[in-house]
Design a protein around this motif. Structure first.
Motif, PDB file in Angstrom:
ATOM      1  N   LYS A  21     -13.752 -15.007  14.511  1.00  0.00           N
ATOM      2  CA  LYS A  21     -13.910 -13.729  15.217  1.00  0.00           C
ATOM      3  C   LYS A  21     -14.704 -13.941  16.503  1.00  0.00           C
ATOM      4  N   GLN A  81     -17.012  -6.811  15.194  1.00  0.00           N
ATOM      5  CA  GLN A  81     -17.522  -8.193  15.222  1.00  0.00           C
ATOM      6  C   GLN A  81     -17.237  -8.849  16.574  1.00  0.00           C
ATOM      7  N   TRP A 117      -8.318 -11.038  -0.053  1.00  0.00           N
ATOM      8  CA  TRP A 117      -9.487 -11.071   0.832  1.00  0.00           C
ATOM      9  C   TRP A 117     -10.713 -11.569   0.072  1.00  0.00           C
ATOM     10  N   GLN A 134      -3.070  -5.098   6.113  1.00  0.00           N
ATOM     11  CA  GLN A 134      -4.286  -5.628   5.470  1.00  0.00           C
ATOM     12  C   GLN A 134      -4.285  -5.375   3.971  1.00  0.00           C
ATOM     13  N   GLU A 145      -4.818  -9.020   3.690  1.00  0.00           N
ATOM     14  CA  GLU A 145      -6.222  -8.926   3.254  1.00  0.00           C
ATOM     15  C   GLU A 145      -6.325  -8.149   1.939  1.00  0.00           C
ATOM     16  N   GLU A 176     -12.507 -15.923   7.115  1.00  0.00           N
ATOM     17  CA  GLU A 176     -12.984 -14.552   6.873  1.00  0.00           C
ATOM     18  C   GLU A 176     -13.791 -14.028   8.055  1.00  0.00           C
ATOM     19  N   ASN A 177     -14.572 -14.883   8.698  1.00  0.00           N
ATOM     20  CA  ASN A 177     -15.395 -14.449   9.840  1.00  0.00           C
ATOM     21  C   ASN A 177     -15.466 -15.467  10.976  1.00  0.00           C
ATOM     22  N   ASN A 220      -6.120  -7.058  16.313  1.00  0.00           N
ATOM     23  CA  ASN A 220      -6.483  -6.478  15.021  1.00  0.00           C
ATOM     24  C   ASN A 220      -6.936  -5.037  15.225  1.00  0.00           C
ATOM     25  N   GLU A 221      -6.365  -4.140  14.440  1.00  0.00           N
ATOM     26  CA  GLU A 221      -6.872  -2.762  14.358  1.00  0.00           C
ATOM     27  C   GLU A 221      -6.973  -2.048  15.708  1.00  0.00           C
ATOM     28  N   HIS A 250      -7.744 -15.628  12.411  1.00  0.00           N
ATOM     29  CA  HIS A 250      -8.146 -14.219  12.362  1.00  0.00           C
ATOM     30  C   HIS A 250      -9.474 -14.083  13.081  1.00  0.00           C
TER      31      HIS A 250
HETATM   32  C1  XIL Z   1     -14.892  -8.383   6.819  1.00  0.00           C
HETATM   33  C2  XIL Z   1     -15.540  -9.597   6.166  1.00  0.00           C
HETATM   34  O1  XIL Z   1     -14.958  -9.793   4.900  1.00  0.00           O
HETATM   35  C3  XIL Z   1     -17.035  -9.396   6.041  1.00  0.00           C
HETATM   36  O2  XIL Z   1     -17.673 -10.596   5.586  1.00  0.00           O
HETATM   37  C4  XIL Z   1     -17.634  -8.973   7.376  1.00  0.00           C
HETATM   38  O3  XIL Z   1     -19.000  -8.651   7.207  1.00  0.00           O
HETATM   39  C5  XIL Z   1     -16.900  -7.764   7.928  1.00  0.00           C
HETATM   40  O4  XIL Z   1     -15.519  -8.059   8.031  1.00  0.00           O
HETATM   41  N1  XIL Z   1     -10.632  -5.900   8.200  1.00  0.00           N
HETATM   42  C6  XIL Z   1     -10.582  -7.160   8.763  1.00  0.00           C
HETATM   43  C7  XIL Z   1     -11.510  -8.199   8.290  1.00  0.00           C
HETATM   44  O5  XIL Z   1      -9.702  -7.431   9.593  1.00  0.00           O
HETATM   45  O6  XIL Z   1     -11.867  -9.098   9.299  1.00  0.00           O
HETATM   46  C8  XIL Z   1     -12.765  -7.610   7.654  1.00  0.00           C
HETATM   47  O7  XIL Z   1     -13.526  -8.679   7.103  1.00  0.00           O
HETATM   48  C9  XIL Z   1     -12.378  -6.582   6.620  1.00  0.00           C
HETATM   49  C10 XIL Z   1     -11.597  -5.456   7.236  1.00  0.00           C
END
Ligand code: XIL
Length: 376
Positions: free
Chosen positions: A98, A138, A328, A254, A286, A94-95, A177-178, A131
């Protein structure tokens, strides 16, 4: 217990010897960990033969992946690890993977939290989605002080070092990503945009050189439907990358559902199909389905959530090239949408966006996913 690597999947013990030299692609593509079950195992291995009514058992039968995003800081919470391992055959960090987690200071890499997640996945026979390698959010603050060739070099070094670290253990990387804004062009708030579109191709080529067996994905949000500037911009970008021979293998949608404006499952399926027609794998990477702004009683909200989730999941699972769906988070208590910071994106809560409630009990949404996985 002993193991050796077979293709990119560890194969344990005697069963591997029986498998002999069957195609590594066959082993690698198998969603189930059941190929890793071993008669020689000293103790029962619950996850190699999941409970028949678990999401991962249904997914294994369809040769699909059902995933969850895990964060190590939730590991001590009730039901968290247990539900993850019992119901999911795929894991996304999840994090922990990054940029701000991996390379907070330039050139100083910290892989331990990500390693813990990869170890958890391997222990419980789960696939890993990495991811993410290049993202404007981040991001370590030092990256934003760079520009031009220094920024490009830092990005490529980050991609190379990170992908090499987990080489052979990550099935799919969200390489970029994004990158795209709501207007369909490269987003204005990313420092990488100044490098021009070519940065995306360079990131993919570098990731491919670092881990040639990993499937490389472009991942984004609110490009799930058809006809919006963002979804059309994403399609053009991916088409160009494919035509230029860039090693891109998949697109991740996502699917952070926004009930107040979301496309129909039928529209989503049509959109997925046009990426599949480019020769790509697609996944929903996600998924969460918040109900805070959905009208009705709690029971009605949860029924709506069940049906909508089922229909979206079915839109994916009925396509052979839609290989998996990742939720997610594990349960409503740990969802990012249960924090005020992120929850407000979806209006008034509680959003309750996941298939297990805060106590770890199955919600109607669980049944919706299970049915879609069974082709019902
Ligand atoms: C989110 C996480 O779930 C949180 O814990 C963090 O604070 C912020 O990021 N798109 C993405 C993910 O690609 O990495 C994000 O995850 C949610 C939106």
């Amino acid at each position: 217990m002993y193991f050796f690597r077979f293709g990119r999947v560890r194969v344990f013990g005697a069963f591997a010897l029986v498998l002999g030299l069957s195609s590594s692609a066959c082993v690698e593509r198998k969603p189930s960990a059941s190929a890793t079950q071993t008669a020689a195992s000293p103790q029962a291995d619950t996850y190699a033969t999941p409970a028949p009514d678990s999401l991962r058992a249904f997914a294994d039968q369809q040769k699909k992946f059902i995933g969850t995003a895990l964060a190590t800081w939730h590991f001590g919470k009730p039901n968290y690890k247990e539900i993850s391992a019992a119901h999911f055959n795929s894991l996304t960090a999840e994090n922990e993977m990054k940029w701000e987690a991996v390379e907070k200071q330039q050139g100083q890499f910290s892989f331990a939290p990500g390693d813990a997640l990869v170890a958890f996945a391997e222990q419980h026979h789960m696939r890993v989605r990495g991811h993410t390698l290049v993202w404007h959010s981040q991001l370590a603050p030092w990256v934003k002080t760079l520009s031009g060739d220094k920024l490009r070099a830092a990005m490529l070094h980050h991609v190379k070092t990170t992908a090499e670290h987990w080489k052979g253990r990550i099935a799919q990387w969200d390489v970029v990503n994004e990158a795209i804004g709501d207007d369909g062009e490269l987003r204005k708030d990313s420092p990488f945009t100044a490098l021009g579109k070519e940065y995306i191709a360079e990131a993919f080529r570098t990731a491919h050189a670092a881990d040639p067996a990993a499937q490389l994905f472009y991942n984004d949000y609110e490009a799930e439907g058809l006809g919006t500037p963002k979804s059309e911009g994403q399609y053009r970008l991916i088409q160009q990358l494919k035509q230029a021979g860039v090693p891109i293998h998949g697109v991740g949608f996502q699917m952070h559902v926004e009930p107040r404006k979301w496309p129909t499952p039928e529209e989503i399926r049509k959109n997925l199909e046009r990426f599949v027609a480019l020769g790509l794998t697609v996944e929903l990477t996600e998924l969460d389905v918040p109900v805070g702004e959905v009208p009705g009683t709690l029971a009605e909200k949860l029924e709506w959530q069940k049906k909508y989730t089922h229909d979206i999941a079915a839109a994916c699972f009925t396509l052979p090239a839609c290989t998996g769906i990742t939720l997610w988070g594990v349960n409503d208590a740990v969802s990012w949408l249960s924090t005020p910071e992120w929850g407000k994106l979806r209006g008034n809560g509680p959003h309750l966006p996941l298939p297990f409630d805060a106590d770890g009990k199955k919600k109607p949404m669980f049944d919706g996913i299970a049915a879609a996985l069974q082709g019902k």
